[in-house]
Design an enzyme around this catalytic site. Structure first.
Site, short mmCIF file in Angstrom:
data_model
loop_
_atom_site.label_atom_id
_atom_site.label_comp_id
_atom_site.label_asym_id
_atom_site.label_seq_id
_atom_site.Cartn_x
_atom_site.Cartn_y
_atom_site.Cartn_z
CG ASP A 20 -2.14 0.83 1.13
OD1 ASP A 20 -2.61 1.97 -0.52
OD2 ASP A 20 -2.75 0.88 2.13
CG ASN B 159 -7.82 -2.47 -5.79
OD1 ASN B 159 -6.42 -2.31 -4.97
ND2 ASN B 159 -8.82 -1.10 -3.86
C1 IPE Z 1 -5.52 -2.58 -0.04
O1 IPE Z 1 -5.17 -1.52 -0.49
C2 IPE Z 1 -5.53 -3.51 -1.81
C3 IPE Z 1 -3.92 -3.40 -2.29
C4 IPE Z 1 -2.99 -3.49 -1.11
C5 IPE Z 1 -3.86 -4.63 -3.27
P1 IPE Z 1 -6.40 -0.27 -0.44
O2 IPE Z 1 -5.30 1.05 -0.82
O3 IPE Z 1 -7.16 -0.63 -1.70
O4 IPE Z 1 -7.21 -0.46 1.10
P2 IPE Z 1 -7.52 0.62 1.50
O5 IPE Z 1 -8.79 1.63 0.62
O6 IPE Z 1 -6.54 1.59 1.68
O7 IPE Z 1 -8.46 -0.16 3.02
C1 IPE Z 2 -1.81 0.54 -3.19
O1 IPE Z 2 -1.04 1.51 -3.29
C2 IPE Z 2 -2.08 -0.35 -4.69
C3 IPE Z 2 -3.38 -1.11 -5.14
C4 IPE Z 2 -4.32 -1.07 -4.06
C5 IPE Z 2 -3.97 -1.25 -6.07
P1 IPE Z 2 -2.28 2.46 -3.37
O2 IPE Z 2 -3.06 3.29 -5.03
O3 IPE Z 2 -3.89 1.45 -2.39
O4 IPE Z 2 -1.64 3.92 -2.96
P2 IPE Z 2 -2.48 4.78 -2.11
O5 IPE Z 2 -3.01 4.41 -0.83
O6 IPE Z 2 -3.34 5.56 -2.48
O7 IPE Z 2 -1.38 5.93 -1.25
MG MG Z 3 -4.61 2.09 -0.71
#
Ligand code: IPE
Ligand code: IPE
Ligand code: MG
Length: 257
Positions: A25, A73
């Site tokens: 993340d 997602n």
């Molecule tokens: C969790 O991260 C999913 C992945 C790392 C693929 P998100 O960024 O989607 O999770 P939330 O929305 O902060 O809970």
């Molecule tokens: C994790 O990074 C990747 C996926 C969930 C696919 P994020 O895209 O969630 O990054 P933040 O949480 O917005 O920083």
């Molecule tokens: Mg995230």
């Protein structure tokens, strides 16, 4: 980089988790902090996947599960979802040679049939080409969510009961868990989440029932081998009791004369 067995890494001298799962993340925040579009963060995140996959092998971690795309997602902006799928396809194309060279088996968990056809094609090809490897396994969680997974498992189990292939009164976890998409995989010993968030976001909720959790503020694109080693060191300091008392799980001390 091939696995070197000559000089042990620090984490190899302590207890190394057999199965590490990572919630990758912070790509978006990494990009925003640099005034870049979110997709640049995802691009850098893919680089980290390569670094961490090698690092895990070098540290002696035999199974690595990476949460790459959740069921939730899909609700992100269309451009971002499209770019993530494009990156996934690019990654699979590029990594096949490395998987074969490093003898890493690829597996997936999640509803793979709903991914774009191109991604599915590369996944199936890579899985088939690496199926014979047994030392290291990389599991990609794609279109994965624990709630969807458990609903799918309950459906499959009910269908098996209706078809006379499973017993209604079995009620054992060992039987039910065979219907989860993690069938055949050991439970994770350690779950790491980057970016400072302290939640599981629908990831391995059942399989992680007794996993140790480590949360780090490091954003995924900045995550290094040293961060992985630190998480493993933290894991080694924990006492896993599985409902027992500390005395019960402590290794027996040598008998006094
Ligand atoms: C969790 O991260 C999913 C992945 C790392 C693929 P998100 O960024 O989607 O999770 P939330 O929305 O902060 O809970
Ligand atoms: C994790 O990074 C990747 C996926 C969930 C696919 P994020 O895209 O969630 O990054 P933040 O949480 O917005 O920083
Ligand atoms: Mg995230």
């Amino acid at each position: 980089m091939p696995h070197s067995a000559t000089r042990p890494e620090p984490a190899e001298r302590v207890q190394v988790p057999a199965h590490v799962a990572i919630i990758m993340d912070g790509n978006g925040r990494w990009a925003r902090a640099r005034g870049l579009p979110r997709i640049e963060g995802h691009r850098r995140g893919v680089e980290t996947v390569r670094t961490v996959t090698n690092a895990a092998r070098e540290l002696g971690i035999r199974m690595l599960t990476l949460y790459a795309f959740s069921v939730e997602n899909w609700q992100r902006p269309k451009d971002e979802v499209g770019a993530l799928m494009g990156l996934l396809e690019f990654y699979l194309k590029k990594e096949l040679q490395t998987f074969v060279q490093d003898r890493v088996r690829l597996r997936t968990i999640g509803r793979i049939d709903d991914l774009p056809a191109g991604v599915q094609k590369h996944l199936r090809h890579t899985i088939a080409e690496t199926a014979q490897f047994t030392d290291y396994t990389l599991v990609l969680a794609l279109n994965y969510g624990s709630r969807t997974e458990v609903v799918d498992a309950a459906h499959a189990y009910a269908a098996a009961v209706a078809a006379g292939q499973a017993k209604l009164n079995d009620r054992s976890w060992s039987t039910f868990s065979r219907y989860l998409s993690t069938d055949g995989l050991p439970d994770p010993d350690l779950i790491i989440r980057t970016s400072g968030e302290t939640r599981l976001s629908n990831f391995l909720l059942l399989q992680g029932a007794y996993a140790e959790l480590v949360f780090t503020p490091v954003l995924w694109p900045d995550f290094t081998k040293a961060d992985l080693a630190d998480a493993c060191a933290e894991y080694a300091r924990r006492e896993r009791r599985y409902g027992l008392t500390s005395e019960q799980v402590k290794p027996a001390s040598p008998a006094t004369p």
